[in-house]
Design an enzyme around this catalytic site. Structure first.
Site, PDB file in Angstrom:
ATOM      1  NE  ARG A  23       5.301  -3.293   4.675  1.00 23.25           N
ATOM      2  CZ  ARG A  23       5.740  -3.122   3.430  1.00 23.25           C
ATOM      3  NH1 ARG A  23       6.701  -3.878   2.944  1.00 23.25           N
ATOM      4  NH2 ARG A  23       5.217  -2.216   2.657  1.00 23.25           N
ATOM      5  NE  ARG A  38      12.818  -2.863  -7.029  1.00 25.51           N
ATOM      6  CZ  ARG A  38      11.871  -2.724  -6.127  1.00 25.51           C
ATOM      7  NH1 ARG A  38      11.895  -3.408  -5.012  1.00 25.51           N
ATOM      8  NH2 ARG A  38      10.851  -1.920  -6.316  1.00 25.51           N
ATOM      9  CE  LYS A  39       9.165  -5.706  -3.929  1.00 25.39           C
ATOM     10  NZ  LYS A  39       7.996  -4.949  -3.508  1.00 25.39           N
ATOM     11  N   GLY A  60      -3.870   0.291  -4.919  1.00 27.87           N
ATOM     12  CA  GLY A  60      -3.962   1.734  -5.162  1.00 27.87           C
ATOM     13  C   GLY A  60      -3.199   2.251  -6.363  1.00 27.87           C
ATOM     14  CB  CYS A  98       1.128  -3.448  -2.526  1.00 30.64           C
ATOM     15  SG  CYS A  98       2.548  -2.518  -3.081  1.00 30.64           S
ATOM     16  N   GLY A  99      -1.617  -4.961  -3.394  1.00 28.39           N
ATOM     17  CA  GLY A  99      -2.854  -5.626  -2.972  1.00 28.39           C
ATOM     18  C   GLY A  99      -3.131  -6.876  -3.790  1.00 28.39           C
TER      19      GLY A  99
HETATM   20  C1  HEM Z   1       8.187   0.513  -6.442  1.00 30.61           C
HETATM   21  C2  HEM Z   1       7.572   0.365  -5.293  1.00 30.61           C
HETATM   22  C3  HEM Z   1       6.777  -0.832  -4.891  1.00 30.61           C
HETATM   23  C4  HEM Z   1       6.558  -2.015  -5.549  1.00 30.61           C
HETATM   24  C5  HEM Z   1       7.036  -2.453  -6.913  1.00 30.61           C
HETATM   25  C6  HEM Z   1       5.738  -2.815  -4.670  1.00 30.61           C
HETATM   26  C7  HEM Z   1       5.274  -4.079  -4.971  1.00 30.61           C
HETATM   27  C8  HEM Z   1       4.648  -4.896  -4.078  1.00 30.61           C
HETATM   28  C9  HEM Z   1       4.128  -6.191  -4.375  1.00 30.61           C
HETATM   29  C10 HEM Z   1       4.157  -6.874  -5.723  1.00 30.61           C
HETATM   30  C11 HEM Z   1       3.587  -6.674  -3.261  1.00 30.61           C
HETATM   31  C12 HEM Z   1       2.837  -7.996  -3.165  1.00 30.61           C
HETATM   32  C13 HEM Z   1       3.159  -8.767  -2.016  1.00 30.61           C
HETATM   33  C14 HEM Z   1       3.329 -10.200  -2.277  1.00 30.61           C
HETATM   34  O1  HEM Z   1       4.304 -10.574  -2.926  1.00 30.61           O
HETATM   35  O2  HEM Z   1       2.468 -10.948  -1.847  1.00 30.61           O
HETATM   36  C15 HEM Z   1       3.793  -5.701  -2.229  1.00 30.61           C
HETATM   37  C16 HEM Z   1       3.404  -5.823  -0.927  1.00 30.61           C
HETATM   38  C17 HEM Z   1       3.182  -4.753  -0.094  1.00 30.61           C
HETATM   39  N1  HEM Z   1       3.481  -3.458  -0.346  1.00 30.61           N
HETATM   40 FE1  HEM Z   1       4.447  -2.792  -1.939  1.00 30.61          FE
HETATM   41  N2  HEM Z   1       5.478  -2.122  -3.513  1.00 30.61           N
HETATM   42  C18 HEM Z   1       6.072  -0.901  -3.622  1.00 30.61           C
HETATM   43  C19 HEM Z   1       6.015   0.112  -2.704  1.00 30.61           C
HETATM   44  C20 HEM Z   1       5.192   0.102  -1.596  1.00 30.61           C
HETATM   45  C21 HEM Z   1       4.949   1.245  -0.775  1.00 30.61           C
HETATM   46  C22 HEM Z   1       5.528   2.636  -0.965  1.00 30.61           C
HETATM   47  C23 HEM Z   1       4.103   0.844   0.188  1.00 30.61           C
HETATM   48  C24 HEM Z   1       3.548   1.745   1.232  1.00 30.61           C
HETATM   49  C25 HEM Z   1       3.108   1.337   2.318  1.00 30.61           C
HETATM   50  C26 HEM Z   1       3.850  -0.561  -0.009  1.00 30.61           C
HETATM   51  C27 HEM Z   1       3.055  -1.352   0.791  1.00 30.61           C
HETATM   52  C28 HEM Z   1       3.003  -2.713   0.687  1.00 30.61           C
HETATM   53  C29 HEM Z   1       2.419  -3.565   1.676  1.00 30.61           C
HETATM   54  C30 HEM Z   1       1.794  -3.136   2.994  1.00 30.61           C
HETATM   55  C31 HEM Z   1       2.535  -4.849   1.181  1.00 30.61           C
HETATM   56  C32 HEM Z   1       2.058  -6.103   1.868  1.00 30.61           C
HETATM   57  C33 HEM Z   1       3.096  -7.082   2.063  1.00 30.61           C
HETATM   58  C34 HEM Z   1       4.187  -6.852   3.070  1.00 30.61           C
HETATM   59  O3  HEM Z   1       3.899  -6.812   4.255  1.00 30.61           O
HETATM   60  O4  HEM Z   1       5.365  -6.786   2.641  1.00 30.61           O
HETATM   61  N3  HEM Z   1       4.516  -0.973  -1.114  1.00 30.61           N
HETATM   62  N4  HEM Z   1       4.434  -4.618  -2.747  1.00 30.61           N
HETATM   63  S1  SF4 Z   2       0.658   0.162  -1.336  1.00 32.60           S
HETATM   64 FE1  SF4 Z   2       1.613  -0.491  -3.275  1.00 32.60          FE
HETATM   65  S2  SF4 Z   2      -0.094  -0.821  -4.740  1.00 32.60           S
HETATM   66 FE2  SF4 Z   2      -0.882   0.272  -2.963  1.00 32.60          FE
HETATM   67  S3  SF4 Z   2      -0.781   2.349  -3.611  1.00 32.60           S
HETATM   68 FE3  SF4 Z   2       1.131   1.969  -2.503  1.00 32.60          FE
HETATM   69  S4  SF4 Z   2       2.632   1.277  -3.993  1.00 32.60           S
HETATM   70 FE4  SF4 Z   2       0.607   1.252  -4.975  1.00 32.60          FE
END
Ligand code: HEM
Ligand code: SF4
Length: 581
Positions: free
Chosen positions: A91, A200-201, A463, A468-469
């Protein structure tokens, strides 16, 4: 470098089984990954087999890098995490979404050369690449450094990409251009060794835009510009929100009752960051380690957070009553379309990129268009879109045509415009369902089924339960799951309905309905037709959903009254706490 009290323990695992949280804390104390890039260069020289597991599974995140899933998500994996391929995803952070044609051309070239010609604009104004080999990582980081960009801080237990209004400094309606502050925060905390080890983040946004288009409600820390009057003089400052976040337990940010003067804003953000960093109890469970849990589980309130901030600052902040905020009305917040700029004769042209997906060739084309029609400046947005700015008004029509030729729409249906999709099984190890291809198909189905539909609708596909979506803030949020249909396990989605940000801010309700992926368009059509038939004069979707209870919305989705089905619990490792934590 370590920054917590005790001397660093060895990076090797102790004999006794540790919890996920203990392991993460041990690895963080042992190493600041931002200072160990040479190890990655070494891996790149020696090949994929040389990559140490603690890098592949953990330290890489500090460099915006994740292991890439093999296309089936959690299936076939262990403890709720699917198998990783030999490839990585990366990213790239774009603070405040700012981007130049030169930068975009370099990213486009890298996408073609190293990432199988596929890039995703994400919901935090990042660009995500996939299919990267270990050999490619140093080359990419070097190329990004040369153009002033970096993947540092796009993942990991750190301050994530600092987001902001993409039209900062350009939109005549903004209260203030907040992008200098967003950049100051991004540069101050990203890759700062003092803040490499947070529980954490930590997601920060700063917005001077009255539309709050960077969604302050769902950030850990959010500053939004406000005006107040002191002795007959107008003063612009910020409102602070703390503790927003989605994930498995969504929570909207808590408004802190203080007026933040512009020259104190950075210090306030730093104070919150220090408070977060010092919460030892948050470090005991990774899934409850975000700052929101101080409010959700540890008894903090807006007032105690303000006291803690003031204690850090060493001075008091002026109070700010809630009605000082002007919360955005129920309008589009995505800047898609033509926006006349503050600068006379110029416009911003926002193109909707369906589910954020572009090819490297398209990135390069966009860079070319930004130079041909504007001054080479572009912006990435929270809705996974792209904006070309400083375009002379007389040229916007031709630009829209050129964007249309490459598959990007400036004038689009509400379904196209409102679609968001997370990474899904294609590349994500935690995914239960495929999302990107599904949401593209879903949009075309909805456009065919309901051609005249003209209401704003957020149709978010995610997904798994991690959201995340951003399914929790969608009008219709679809959360991936699997169900048995005709004897086979198939992708399916659980429906959350009625989420919103702004004036009607709400977390989407778990409506108790699910459908196989292929049956979703029909269900959505039934719900939207019920809305069209049953709405009151002027009633929009948010108000309509708020007026109906879960049972009735479920019946509208299903076409008949149905008992509620339970939403799946988050899989272990993908949000729910692991055994022993
Ligand atoms: C425990 C693991 C994870 C949690 C709890 C989590 C949670 C979240 C949440 C809540 C968002 C919303 C963004 C926002 O605040 O607007 C986000 C964004 C995102 N997550 Fe995750 N996520 C996890 C793991 C992952 C993984 C493994 C991927 C794989 C690609 C991923 C891909 C993304 C992407 C592409 C975004 C878009 C925002 C960005 O560029 O940071 N996430 N995630
Ligand atoms: S990108 Fe986030 S919401 Fe989407 S499948 Fe992966 S962990 Fe789940």
């Amino acid at each position: 470098m370590t920054d917590l009290a005790t001397p660093p323990p060895p990076a090797t695992a102790p004999a006794k089984k540790e919890t996920k949280a203990q392991k993460a804390e041990r690895l963080k104390l042992a190493k600041n990954p931002w200072e160990a890039w040479d190890e990655v260069r070494q891996f790149a020289r020696e090949g994929r087999a040389a990559v140490l597991p603690e890098w592949a599974e953990f330290y890489f995140k500090w460099w915006g890098v994740y292991g890439q899933g093999y296309g089936a998500g959690v299936t076939g994996g262990k403890d709720g995490v699917g198998k990783a391929t030999e490839y990585f995803m990366m990213r790239i952070g774009l603070p405040n979404g700012l981007l130049t044609s030169r930068q975009l051309r370099v990213i486009g070239d890298l996408t073609k050369k190293c990432a199988r010609n596929l890039a995703d604009i994400t919901t935090r104004q990042n660009i995500q690449l996939h299919w990267l080999t270990i050999e490619a990582l140093p080359e990419i980081v070097d190329a990004l450094t040369e153009i002033g960009l970096s993947p540092k801080g796009a993942c990991g237990d750190v301050v994530r990409n600092v987001t902001g209004c993409p039209l900062a400094g350009l939109d005549g309606h903004e209260i203030i251009d907040a992008s200098p502050l967003a950049l100051q925060i991004a540069h101050g905390f990203t890759a700062n060794p003092e803040f490499y080890n947070l529980p954490r983040k930590h997601k920060i946004t700063v917005s001077g835009c009255p539309l709050w288009c960077s969604y302050p409600e769902i950030n850990d820390v959010a500053l939004t510009a406000i005006k107040r009057e002191v002795n007959g003089l107008e003063e612009i400052g910020y409102t602070l929100r703390v503790g927003g976040g989605l994930s498995t337990e969504p929570h909207l940010g808590v408004r802190i009752p203080a007026f933040i003067p512009q020259d104190k804003a950075y210090a306030v953000v730093e104070a919150v960051l220090r408070i977060f960093k010092e919460q030892i109890e948050l470090r005991e469970n990774r899934t409850r380690a975000r700052i929101k849990y101080l409010f959700m589980r540890h008894g903090w309130t807006a007032e105690t957070m303000l006291e803690a901030i003031e204690a850090k600052l060493g001075y008091k902040l002026d109070p700010s009553p809630v009605d000082e905020d002007v919360v955005p009305d129920d309008v589009y917040r995505d800047h898609v379309g033509i926006t006349p700029q503050l600068q006379p004769g110029l416009s911003a042209v926002g193109a909707s990129v369906l589910r954020g997906r572009l090819s490297g060739d398209q990135l390069i084309q966009l860079a070319d268009l930004a130079e041909q029609f504007g001054d080479g400046q572009l912006r990435a947005t929270i809705m996974q879109n792209i904006i070309l700015v400083n375009v002379p008004n007389a040229r916007t029509r031709d630009l829209i045509h050129a964007l249309g030729e490459m598959g990007l729409r400036v004038d689009c249906t509400p379904f196209w415009r409102g679609a968001i999709a997370c990474t899904g099984t294609e590349f994500c190890k935690l995914a239960i369902a495929e999302t990107k291809a599904f949401s593209k198909w879903l949009v075309s189905e909805m456009e065919d089924r309901m051609p005249g539909f003209d209401q704003q609708i957020k149709l978010h596909v995610t997904g798994c339960t991690n959201s995340c979506g951003q399914s929790w803030i969608a009008d219709i949020g679809l959360e991936g799951k699997k169900i048995k249909k005709d004897g086979a396990m198939v992708d399916a989605f659980y429906f959350c309905v009625g989420g919103a940000v702004g004036k009607y801010a709400a977390i989407a309700r778990q409506i108790g309905y699910r459908a196989a992926a292929e049956d979703c368009p029909e269900a959505i059509e039934r719900l939207l037709r019920a809305y069209l038939a049953g709405r009151q004069p002027g009633e929009d979707l948010r108000a309509y959903f708020a007026r109906h209870d879960d049972e009735s919305l479920r019946a509208q989705l299903a076409g008949t009254a149905l008992p509620a089905v339970e939403r799946d619990p988050a899989p272990v490792g993908a949000g729910r706490f692991a055994p022993g934590e």
